[in-house]
Design a protein around this motif. Structure first.
Motif, PDB file in Angstrom:
ATOM      1  N   ALA A  54      42.173  70.109  68.187  1.00 30.56           N
ATOM      2  CA  ALA A  54      42.635  69.986  66.802  1.00 30.56           C
ATOM      3  C   ALA A  54      43.357  68.677  66.481  1.00 30.56           C
ATOM      4  O   ALA A  54      43.388  68.250  65.328  1.00 30.56           O
ATOM      5  N   ASN A  55      43.965  68.045  67.458  1.00 37.03           N
ATOM      6  CA  ASN A  55      44.673  66.783  67.221  1.00 37.03           C
ATOM      7  C   ASN A  55      45.055  66.165  68.567  1.00 37.03           C
ATOM      8  O   ASN A  55      44.901  66.805  69.611  1.00 37.03           O
ATOM      9  N   GLY A  56      45.584  64.962  68.517  1.00 33.96           N
ATOM     10  CA  GLY A  56      45.898  64.247  69.749  1.00 33.96           C
ATOM     11  C   GLY A  56      47.074  64.847  70.508  1.00 33.96           C
ATOM     12  O   GLY A  56      47.122  64.782  71.738  1.00 33.96           O
ATOM     13  N   PRO A 126      50.068  57.239  81.221  1.00 36.59           N
ATOM     14  CA  PRO A 126      50.075  55.897  80.633  1.00 36.59           C
ATOM     15  C   PRO A 126      49.569  55.975  79.195  1.00 36.59           C
ATOM     16  O   PRO A 126      48.588  56.670  78.921  1.00 36.59           O
ATOM     17  N   VAL A 127      50.258  55.300  78.304  1.00 41.33           N
ATOM     18  CA  VAL A 127      49.832  55.242  76.901  1.00 41.33           C
ATOM     19  C   VAL A 127      49.231  53.853  76.684  1.00 41.33           C
ATOM     20  O   VAL A 127      49.896  52.850  76.947  1.00 41.33           O
ATOM     21  N   HIS A 128      47.990  53.798  76.255  1.00 41.65           N
ATOM     22  CA  HIS A 128      47.352  52.490  76.006  1.00 41.65           C
ATOM     23  C   HIS A 128      47.789  52.027  74.614  1.00 41.65           C
ATOM     24  O   HIS A 128      47.101  52.250  73.623  1.00 41.65           O
ATOM     25  N   THR A 154      44.952  57.803  75.083  1.00 37.03           N
ATOM     26  CA  THR A 154      44.167  56.718  74.501  1.00 37.03           C
ATOM     27  C   THR A 154      43.983  56.880  72.988  1.00 37.03           C
ATOM     28  O   THR A 154      43.017  56.415  72.404  1.00 37.03           O
ATOM     29  N   ALA A 155      44.984  57.526  72.378  1.00 40.44           N
ATOM     30  CA  ALA A 155      44.952  57.739  70.919  1.00 40.44           C
ATOM     31  C   ALA A 155      44.876  56.414  70.157  1.00 40.44           C
ATOM     32  O   ALA A 155      44.347  56.355  69.051  1.00 40.44           O
ATOM     33  N   GLN A 156      45.391  55.337  70.758  1.00 45.71           N
ATOM     34  CA  GLN A 156      45.394  54.046  70.060  1.00 45.71           C
ATOM     35  C   GLN A 156      44.352  53.085  70.626  1.00 45.71           C
ATOM     36  O   GLN A 156      44.277  51.942  70.176  1.00 45.71           O
ATOM     37  N   THR A 181      42.703  61.831  73.228  1.00 46.71           N
ATOM     38  CA  THR A 181      42.707  60.964  72.052  1.00 46.71           C
ATOM     39  C   THR A 181      42.932  61.754  70.776  1.00 46.71           C
ATOM     40  O   THR A 181      42.917  62.985  70.773  1.00 46.71           O
ATOM     41  N   SER A 182      43.165  61.008  69.703  1.00 45.57           N
ATOM     42  CA  SER A 182      43.420  61.571  68.382  1.00 45.57           C
ATOM     43  C   SER A 182      42.421  60.990  67.398  1.00 45.57           C
ATOM     44  O   SER A 182      42.071  59.808  67.492  1.00 45.57           O
ATOM     45  N   PHE A 183      41.959  61.823  66.462  1.00 37.79           N
ATOM     46  CA  PHE A 183      41.103  61.327  65.383  1.00 37.79           C
ATOM     47  C   PHE A 183      41.846  61.340  64.048  1.00 37.79           C
ATOM     48  O   PHE A 183      41.233  61.481  62.993  1.00 37.79           O
ATOM     49  N   SER A 186      44.033  57.328  60.460  1.00 37.44           N
ATOM     50  CA  SER A 186      44.305  55.896  60.623  1.00 37.44           C
ATOM     51  C   SER A 186      43.994  55.372  62.027  1.00 37.44           C
ATOM     52  O   SER A 186      44.116  54.190  62.287  1.00 37.44           O
ATOM     53  N   LYS A 187      43.572  56.253  62.936  1.00 37.27           N
ATOM     54  CA  LYS A 187      43.229  55.771  64.286  1.00 37.27           C
ATOM     55  C   LYS A 187      41.904  55.008  64.237  1.00 37.27           C
ATOM     56  O   LYS A 187      41.167  55.111  63.268  1.00 37.27           O
ATOM     57  N   ASN A 188      41.585  54.304  65.313  1.00 36.25           N
ATOM     58  CA  ASN A 188      40.362  53.479  65.306  1.00 36.25           C
ATOM     59  C   ASN A 188      39.102  54.311  65.084  1.00 36.25           C
ATOM     60  O   ASN A 188      38.163  53.850  64.449  1.00 36.25           O
TER      61      ASN A 188
END
Ligand code: PLP
Length: 374
Positions: A54-56, A126-128, A154-156, A181-183, A186-188
Motif C-alpha cells: 500500500a505504501n513505502g 541503508p537509505v539511498h 529505495t523510495a528515493q 520502495t514507495s510510489f 512525487s517519487k520518481n
C-alpha cells in the motif's frame, strides 16, 4: 517542487484509457493490472520477486516483519533521513541504532556502520537518499561478515544503478536481501495515490511477505501469522505500468535539469553542488545544495516570494526528534547529519523543467544568495 500536471498531460490519453478500463473491469483489488505491473517491475529491476503493497512505509514494516526480529533486536539506519525507516523499527518494538552519513553523498557511512554493530544487531537499512545508492558493496561485505540482513530503502532512488568493482551493475533495491520502495505521487515512479512495493531474490522471504501483506493468510480465513492489510490497488497498478515505461527517460530529464543547475552554481563560493558517487548513477529525486554564509530559511522565503518552491530535506535529524528522543543520543553525536540539517536546501526537481524555468530559478537563487548573505 514537482510538476505532476504537465507530466500527466503528456501521457493523458494512455492513462485515462487505462484507468477507465480498470473501472469497467470492476477488478479493483488484486486485478490483472497488479500482477502485470509486478512482473514488469521484476523485469525492470532484474529481481525475482516484487510484492506490491500500500505504501513505502508499509513496505519497510512488512520487510522487517518477514525477518522475524524480536523486541530488543537492533536495526541500524541513518539519522539524516525521512522518518519512515526509524518509525517502523520503533513500531515493531525493535531498537533503532542510528549512525551518521557521509558529508558528500548524504548516505550511510560504512565506517560508522561497522562501529555501531553489536551482538544484538540483526539488520541494516541503508537509505539511498535523494536518488543515489549508498555504498552497497561495502555494506553487503559488512553484513556478510556479521550475518546481518540488509533492507534497502529505495523510495528515493528507484531506477538508479549501482556499479560493483567487478564491473557488474545492479538496480537500487535489488542488491540487499530485501528492497523497499514507495510510489507516492512525487517519487520518481509515482502513482496517483499511495502505493509501494517490496523486492527480493529470496523465495522464502517473498512467500512470507506475500502472506504478511494479506492478513497473515495463505489459505482464505486461515491465519498462520499476524499480518497487515497492505495492497496496491488495480487503478494505481495500471497507472504505474504506463509510468514504468517512462522511468528511464524521466531520470534522464532530471539529470539534465541537475546538470543545468550544476553549471550555474558550481563556482559560487556559498553553494556546493550535489556530489556524484563513482559507483552509482544519480536519479535526482532531489537536487540538494549545501549552503554556506547565507540565511538558508531567508533564501527559502526569498524564493517563495518569487513563487519558486524550495525545501529543506531534512531540517531535524532523527536523534533530535521529540518522538525518537532517546537517552543514548544527544545533540552533537552525529556532527555530519547535524551540519547538513543546518545547511541543505533542495530546489524544484522534476521531469518537466524547461530551460526557461531553470534559468529563472537559477537567477533567483543567485540573487537570493546575495540578498540573504550573513
Ligand atoms: C517517501 C519515503 C518513504 C515512505 O513512503 P510512503 O509511501 O510515503 O509511505 C520511506 N522512505 C523514504 C526514504 C522516503 O523518501
Amino acid at each position: 517542487m514537482v510538476d505532476l500536471k504537465c507530466q500527466y498531460e503528456k501521457i493523458q490519453e494512455e492513462i485515462d484509457a487505462a484507468v477507465i478500463d480498470v473501472i469497467r473491469s470492476t477488478q479493483y483489488i488484486n486485478g490483472p493490472e497488479v500482477k502485470a505491473f509486478q512482473k514488469e517491475l521484476e523485469n525492470y529491476l532484474d529481481v525475482k520477486h516484487v510484492v506490491p503493497c500500500a505504501n513505502g512505509t508499509d513496505a519497510l514494516q512488512v520487510a522487517m516483519m518477514a525477518l522475524d526480529l524480536k523486541p530488543g533486536d537492533e536495526v541500524i539506519t541513518t539519522t539524516f533521513t525521512f522518518v519512515a525507516t526509524v518509525e517502523v523499527i520503533a513500531l515493531l518494538g525493535l531498537t533503532p541504532v542510528l549512525v551518521d552519513v557521509l558529508p558528500d553523498t548524504f548516505n550511510i557511512d560504512p565506517e560508522a556502520l561497522k562501529k555501531a554493530i553489536t551482538r544484538k544487531t540483526k539488520a541494516i537499512v541503508p537509505v539511498h537518499l535523494f536518488g543515489q545508492c549508498a555504498e552497497m558493496e561495502s555494506i553487503m561485505e559488512i553484513a556478510k561478515a556479521h550475518d546481518l540482513y540488509v533492507i534497502e530503502d529505495t523510495a528515493q532512488a528507484i531506477g538508479a544503478s549501482h556499479l560493483f568493482t567487478d564491473g557488474t551493475t545492479k538496480k537500487a533495491g535489488a542488491i540487499g536481501h530485501i528492497g523497499c520502495t514507495s510510489f507516492f505521487p512525487s517519487k520518481n515512479l509515482g502513482c496517483y495515490g499511495d502505493g509501494g512495493a517490496i523486492f527480493t531474490n529470496d523465495d522464502a522471504l517473498a512467500q512470507r511477505m506475500r502472506v504478511i501483506v494479506n492478513h497473515g493468510m495463505e489459505t482464505r480465513y486461515y491465519h498462520d501469522s499476524v499480518g497487515v492489510n497492505s495492497r496496491l490497488d488495480s487503478i494505481q497498478a495500471a497507472i504505474l505500468r504506463i509510468k514504468l515505461r517512462h522511468l528511464d527517460a524521466y531520470a534522464e530529464a532530471r539529470q539534465n535539469a541537475a546538470n543545468y543547475y550544476d553549471q550555474q552554481f558550481k563556482d559560487h563560493p556559498g553553494l556546493e553542488i550535489p556530489d556524484r558517487s563513482p559507483f552509482s548513477t544519480h536519479v535526482f529525486h532531489q537536487y540538494t545544495l549545501k549552503t554556506k554564509g547565507v540565511d538558508r530559511f531567508g533564501l527559502q522565503t526569498f524564493l517563495a516570494e518569487k513563487e519558486i518552491p524550495a525545501m529543506v530535506y531534512y531540517p531535524v535529524p532523527m536523534h533530535m526528534q521529540k518522538a525518537y528522543d532517546d537517552p543514548r543520543y544527544k545533540k552533537g553525536d552525529f556532527p555530519v547529519s547535524e551540519a547538513l540539517s543546518e545547511s541543505v536546501i533542495s530546489l524544484p526537481m522534476h521531469t518537466e523543467l524547461d530551460e526557461e524555468q531553470l534559468k529563472h530559478i537559477c537567477a533567483n537563487v543567485l540573487e537570493g544568495m546575495e540578498a540573504c548573505k550573513v
